[in-house]
Write a protein that holds these residues in place. Structure first.
Motif, PDB file in Angstrom:
ATOM      1  N   ALA A 110       8.275  16.841  14.454  1.00  0.00           N
ATOM      2  CA  ALA A 110       8.597  18.251  14.701  1.00  0.00           C
ATOM      3  C   ALA A 110      10.058  18.405  15.101  1.00  0.00           C
ATOM      4  O   ALA A 110      10.740  19.378  14.713  1.00  0.00           O
ATOM      5  CB  ALA A 110       7.682  18.800  15.797  1.00  0.00           C
ATOM      6  N   PHE A 111      10.529  17.446  15.909  1.00  0.00           N
ATOM      7  CA  PHE A 111      11.953  17.464  16.300  1.00  0.00           C
ATOM      8  C   PHE A 111      12.851  17.440  15.054  1.00  0.00           C
ATOM      9  O   PHE A 111      13.823  18.195  14.948  1.00  0.00           O
ATOM     10  CB  PHE A 111      12.217  16.257  17.202  1.00  0.00           C
ATOM     11  N   ASP A 112      12.504  16.572  14.110  1.00  0.00           N
ATOM     12  CA  ASP A 112      13.288  16.495  12.865  1.00  0.00           C
ATOM     13  C   ASP A 112      13.215  17.790  12.080  1.00  0.00           C
ATOM     14  O   ASP A 112      14.223  18.222  11.477  1.00  0.00           O
ATOM     15  CB  ASP A 112      12.774  15.341  11.995  1.00  0.00           C
ATOM     16  N   ARG A 113      12.045  18.427  12.046  1.00  0.00           N
ATOM     17  CA  ARG A 113      11.923  19.684  11.306  1.00  0.00           C
ATOM     18  C   ARG A 113      12.768  20.796  11.945  1.00  0.00           C
ATOM     19  O   ARG A 113      13.389  21.606  11.250  1.00  0.00           O
ATOM     20  CB  ARG A 113      10.453  20.100  11.231  1.00  0.00           C
ATOM     21  N   TYR A 114      12.774  20.846  13.295  1.00  0.00           N
ATOM     22  CA  TYR A 114      13.601  21.863  13.963  1.00  0.00           C
ATOM     23  C   TYR A 114      15.089  21.587  13.727  1.00  0.00           C
ATOM     24  O   TYR A 114      15.891  22.527  13.562  1.00  0.00           O
ATOM     25  CB  TYR A 114      13.302  21.878  15.463  1.00  0.00           C
ATOM     26  N   GLU A 115      15.473  20.332  13.735  1.00  0.00           N
ATOM     27  CA  GLU A 115      16.857  19.987  13.442  1.00  0.00           C
ATOM     28  C   GLU A 115      17.242  20.461  12.036  1.00  0.00           C
ATOM     29  O   GLU A 115      18.323  21.021  11.810  1.00  0.00           O
ATOM     30  CB  GLU A 115      17.052  18.471  13.555  1.00  0.00           C
ATOM     31  N   ARG A 116      16.354  20.217  11.090  1.00  0.00           N
ATOM     32  CA  ARG A 116      16.634  20.635   9.717  1.00  0.00           C
ATOM     33  C   ARG A 116      16.711  22.155   9.624  1.00  0.00           C
ATOM     34  O   ARG A 116      17.593  22.717   8.957  1.00  0.00           O
ATOM     35  CB  ARG A 116      15.545  20.092   8.772  1.00  0.00           C
ATOM     36  N   LEU A 117      15.773  22.859  10.326  1.00  0.00           N
ATOM     37  CA  LEU A 117      15.792  24.316  10.308  1.00  0.00           C
ATOM     38  C   LEU A 117      17.101  24.850  10.880  1.00  0.00           C
ATOM     39  O   LEU A 117      17.708  25.792  10.339  1.00  0.00           O
ATOM     40  CB  LEU A 117      14.600  24.855  11.111  1.00  0.00           C
ATOM     41  N   SER A 118      17.573  24.219  11.959  1.00  0.00           N
ATOM     42  CA  SER A 118      18.830  24.659  12.580  1.00  0.00           C
ATOM     43  C   SER A 118      19.999  24.469  11.617  1.00  0.00           C
ATOM     44  O   SER A 118      20.838  25.374  11.440  1.00  0.00           O
ATOM     45  CB  SER A 118      19.059  23.869  13.866  1.00  0.00           C
ATOM     46  N   GLN A 119      20.022  23.297  10.979  1.00  0.00           N
ATOM     47  CA  GLN A 119      21.131  23.027  10.058  1.00  0.00           C
ATOM     48  C   GLN A 119      21.107  23.977   8.869  1.00  0.00           C
ATOM     49  O   GLN A 119      22.146  24.512   8.462  1.00  0.00           O
ATOM     50  CB  GLN A 119      21.050  21.576   9.566  1.00  0.00           C
ATOM     51  N   GLU A 120      19.925  24.194   8.288  1.00  0.00           N
ATOM     52  CA  GLU A 120      19.827  25.090   7.143  1.00  0.00           C
ATOM     53  C   GLU A 120      20.150  26.528   7.530  1.00  0.00           C
ATOM     54  O   GLU A 120      20.768  27.282   6.749  1.00  0.00           O
ATOM     55  CB  GLU A 120      18.422  25.007   6.531  1.00  0.00           C
ATOM     56  N   ALA A 121      19.733  26.925   8.743  1.00  0.00           N
ATOM     57  CA  ALA A 121      20.016  28.310   9.185  1.00  0.00           C
ATOM     58  C   ALA A 121      21.522  28.535   9.337  1.00  0.00           C
ATOM     59  O   ALA A 121      22.072  29.537   8.849  1.00  0.00           O
ATOM     60  CB  ALA A 121      19.289  28.587  10.497  1.00  0.00           C
ATOM     61  N   TYR A 122      22.225  27.618  10.029  1.00  0.00           N
ATOM     62  CA  TYR A 122      23.663  27.777  10.209  1.00  0.00           C
ATOM     63  C   TYR A 122      24.402  27.689   8.883  1.00  0.00           C
ATOM     64  O   TYR A 122      25.418  28.386   8.662  1.00  0.00           O
ATOM     65  CB  TYR A 122      24.193  26.723  11.178  1.00  0.00           C
ATOM     66  N   ARG A 123      23.904  26.818   7.983  1.00  0.00           N
ATOM     67  CA  ARG A 123      24.547  26.741   6.672  1.00  0.00           C
ATOM     68  C   ARG A 123      24.394  28.078   5.934  1.00  0.00           C
ATOM     69  O   ARG A 123      25.315  28.567   5.282  1.00  0.00           O
ATOM     70  CB  ARG A 123      23.937  25.590   5.868  1.00  0.00           C
ATOM     71  N   VAL A 183      25.043  31.242  -1.422  1.00  0.00           N
ATOM     72  CA  VAL A 183      24.117  32.005  -0.557  1.00  0.00           C
ATOM     73  C   VAL A 183      22.682  31.848  -1.052  1.00  0.00           C
ATOM     74  O   VAL A 183      21.760  31.611  -0.285  1.00  0.00           O
ATOM     75  CB  VAL A 183      24.540  33.495  -0.528  1.00  0.00           C
ATOM     76  N   ALA A 184      22.476  31.960  -2.365  1.00  0.00           N
ATOM     77  CA  ALA A 184      21.112  31.841  -2.908  1.00  0.00           C
ATOM     78  C   ALA A 184      20.540  30.451  -2.663  1.00  0.00           C
ATOM     79  O   ALA A 184      19.374  30.283  -2.287  1.00  0.00           O
ATOM     80  CB  ALA A 184      21.146  32.158  -4.403  1.00  0.00           C
ATOM     81  N   SER A 185      21.407  29.432  -2.862  1.00  0.00           N
ATOM     82  CA  SER A 185      20.917  28.061  -2.659  1.00  0.00           C
ATOM     83  C   SER A 185      20.584  27.789  -1.206  1.00  0.00           C
ATOM     84  O   SER A 185      19.536  27.211  -0.886  1.00  0.00           O
ATOM     85  CB  SER A 185      21.992  27.082  -3.151  1.00  0.00           C
ATOM     86  N   SER A 186      21.450  28.234  -0.285  1.00  0.00           N
ATOM     87  CA  SER A 186      21.193  27.986   1.140  1.00  0.00           C
ATOM     88  C   SER A 186      19.989  28.771   1.635  1.00  0.00           C
ATOM     89  O   SER A 186      19.229  28.309   2.494  1.00  0.00           O
ATOM     90  CB  SER A 186      22.438  28.340   1.952  1.00  0.00           C
ATOM     91  N   LYS A 187      19.790  29.979   1.075  1.00  0.00           N
ATOM     92  CA  LYS A 187      18.621  30.772   1.473  1.00  0.00           C
ATOM     93  C   LYS A 187      17.313  30.076   1.062  1.00  0.00           C
ATOM     94  O   LYS A 187      16.350  30.031   1.821  1.00  0.00           O
ATOM     95  CB  LYS A 187      18.714  32.152   0.829  1.00  0.00           C
ATOM     96  N   ASN A 188      17.302  29.515  -0.150  1.00  0.00           N
ATOM     97  CA  ASN A 188      16.093  28.799  -0.606  1.00  0.00           C
ATOM     98  C   ASN A 188      15.786  27.610   0.292  1.00  0.00           C
ATOM     99  O   ASN A 188      14.632  27.368   0.670  1.00  0.00           O
ATOM    100  CB  ASN A 188      16.277  28.318  -2.046  1.00  0.00           C
ATOM    101  N   GLU A 217      12.527  27.115   2.675  1.00  0.00           N
ATOM    102  CA  GLU A 217      11.690  25.926   2.493  1.00  0.00           C
ATOM    103  C   GLU A 217      11.483  25.205   3.812  1.00  0.00           C
ATOM    104  O   GLU A 217      10.362  24.771   4.144  1.00  0.00           O
ATOM    105  CB  GLU A 217      12.356  24.971   1.499  1.00  0.00           C
ATOM    106  N   ALA A 218      12.556  25.080   4.606  1.00  0.00           N
ATOM    107  CA  ALA A 218      12.421  24.434   5.919  1.00  0.00           C
ATOM    108  C   ALA A 218      11.520  25.259   6.831  1.00  0.00           C
ATOM    109  O   ALA A 218      10.695  24.714   7.575  1.00  0.00           O
ATOM    110  CB  ALA A 218      13.800  24.246   6.552  1.00  0.00           C
TER     111      ALA A 218
END
Length: 532
Positions: free
Chosen positions: A44-57, A77-82, A86-87
């Motif tokens: 779960a820690f890894d998933r939250y880390e990924r969500l944070s990175q994808e959100a800021y990106r 923008v379209a690629s980062s939103k997808n 997904e995360a």
């Protein structure tokens, strides 16, 4: 009693083993649960880390697009939103699909908190889309300053004020869950270690006490039984075991005493049997002594017989050799003298042949074990061939031979050489005992399912009282013994044995001084099984 004590020890020992097994099983399950919980927290820690990175990106891509308005920024923008969604979807699916075990209190408490965090993240992402759309609308209306202020407000209030605390809280919660799981796992390992040590100490003490208790109970009975077995083994069958207990050893001692009594009784019987056996051995020894004397007598007779036989054989052989040597050493002789010498040699050879023939028949009568080679045999061809041989033997006494037989083959199943032997025995007897210038009639025919061979001579015949014994081994009728002394009485019994083996028969009808008729029958082969 001893069985009860042993049962108690076994049951209690089994209880210790069962307890240790249950404890180990429970401990392993708990370790597996805490390890799984820790693993889940790290995932779960890894998933939250990924969500944070994808959100800021994604936020950065949206801001770059608002500033530059380039097609490349639009694609980013379209690629980062997808990737962001997904995360987020992965986090949402994990929160929904992961069940609470119900066995750990932390699992039941963390489930609602996890679902609440997922809901907050979802709401924030939806709100962020609204903010960015609002900034885009203001920029398109030419209100760039207001758009920049709105974007700055979103960055400070929403991203830094709401999103970042949510991410930090989620990551800290998962770290705390992992740390708690690790601490609980360490506590469980320590508890399991102490439980194992305590159970091992108790089991060892119980095993030691049980062993001492059981040894104290069995030592004296076992020593008594060992002493008793030594007494019995040394031959003291009067010895008896005395135990004042009421357990299995007393039961065993009682049966041991019964065994000693039976052995003592059997020993007495053995002594009586030994005495009886000695008496019987003495009797048998006396009988064997008598048989040995009989064997010595028979051996002496055998030696005498062999000495007489060797003398009878040596005499004609010596004379034959002497005649030949004298004839060869002498001066030239005329034909008449050579003829006389050869006639004497011939007569002696015939005499010698008679002795050898007697020995041959006697040996065959004692040791023969006839073997047969079965095949389809044409009896017509066999009889015709035999008659030609009979004519050679009959010519010496001017005996005529006639054959009454069809030219058609008559098929029987048998051994050709053995059947020829039967014909030769009958033909030889007829030629030897027929009168000078007599006649021998031979006929071959079929009757229903049998082949019938008859041989009729004009010889000395067989007395009526001897007809029933003519096929007995070594029997010769009185007139046969008077007529010739070179027979053994084995030919006709052998012929009957051969015919019996072929499923056939031989009969005789005879009148003394007139002649005899021998009839041989053999079963025919069924149609389709002959050799034609």
């Amino acid at each position: 009693m001893f069985r009860f004590r042993l049962t108690v020890v076994i049951v209690v020992s089994f209880g210790f083993v069962l307890f240790l097994g249950i404890a180990l099983y429970w401990g392993s399950n708990q370790v597996s649960r805490y390890f799984q919980r820790s693993q889940t927290a790290y995932e779960a820690f890894d998933r939250y880390e990924r969500l944070s990175q994808e959100a800021y990106r994604h936020f950065k891509q949206r801001m770059d697009r608002l500033i530059t308005s380039s097609p490349t920024a639009e694609a980013g923008v379209a690629s980062s939103k997808n990737r962001l969604y997904e995360a987020m979807q992965e986090l949402r699916n994990t929160a929904i699909q992961t069940p609470a075990t119900g066995n750990l209190i932390g699992d039941m408490q963390d489930k609602p908190a996890e679902m609440s965090r997922v809901a907050h993240f979802t709401a924030f992402l939806d709100a962020s889309e609204y903010w960015f759309d609002e900034v885009e609308r203001l920029r398109q209306q030419g209100k760039n300053e207001m758009a920049v202020q709105t974007l700055s407000k979103f960055s400070e209030e929403e991203i830094d004020g709401k999103f970042q605390p949510l991410i930090d809280a989620a990551i800290n919660a998962e770290r705390e869950k992992a740390a708690n799981a690790k601490q609980e796992l360490e506590n469980l390992v320590a508890q399991s270690r102490w439980i194992a040590i305590l159970a091992s100490v108790v089991a060892a003490m119980f095993s030691l006490m049980s062993g001492v208790f059981l040894l104290h109970g069995v030592r004296k009975p076992i020593e008594t039984l060992m002493k008793s077995t030594e007494e019995i083994a040394s031959g003291n069958l009067h010895y008896r075991i005395s135990l004042d207990t009421r357990d299995e050893f007393a039961y065993l001692a009682n049966h041991f005493n019964q065994m000693a009594s039976k052995l003592e009784l059997q020993q007495d019987k053995l002594r009586e049997g030994h005495a009886l056996l000695e008496k019987r051995v003495a009797d048998r020894t006396f009988e064997l002594h008598g048989l040995n004397e009989e064997l010595k007598r028979m051996d002496s007779e055998r030696r005498t017989f062999l000495a007489d036989l060797s003398h009878e054989l040596r005499t004609p052989i010596t004379i034959i050799r002497g005649e030949a040597e004298v004839t060869l050493r002498g001066q030239e002789r005329n034909a008449e003298e050579y003829k006389d010498a050869l006639l004497r040699i011939l007569e002696l050879s015939m005499q010698l042949g008679k002795y050898v023939n007697d020995l041959f028949f006697l040996a065959r009568a004692e040791t023969a074990n006839l073997q047969f080679e079965w095949d389809s045999v044409d009896l017509t061809d066999l009889v015709v061939s035999a008659v030609e041989n009979f004519q050679v033997m009959a010519a010496e006494n001017s005996i005529s031979i006639s054959l009454d037989a069809s030219n058609e083959p008559i098929w029987v199943r048998g051994d050709k050489q053995r059947l020829r032997q039967v014909l030769f025995i009958l033909g030889d007897n007829s030629c030897r005992y027929s009168k000078l210038g007599g006649h021998i009639g031979i006929a071959l025919s079929t009757d229903d399912k049998e082949a019938v061979f008859t041989l009729t001579d004009q010889g000395i015949g067989i007395p009526t009282q001897d007809l029933d014994r003519i096929f007995d081994r070594q029997f010769r009728s009185q007139n046969a013994r008077r007529s010739r002394n070179d027979g053994t009485g084995l030919g006709l019994p052998m012929a009957k044995s051969i015919l019996n083996a072929h499923g056939g028969s031989i009969t005789v009808a005879s009148t003394e001084n007139i002649g005899s008729t021998f009839t041989v029958t053999l079963p025919l082969l069924p149609a389709g099984q002959n050799g034609s």
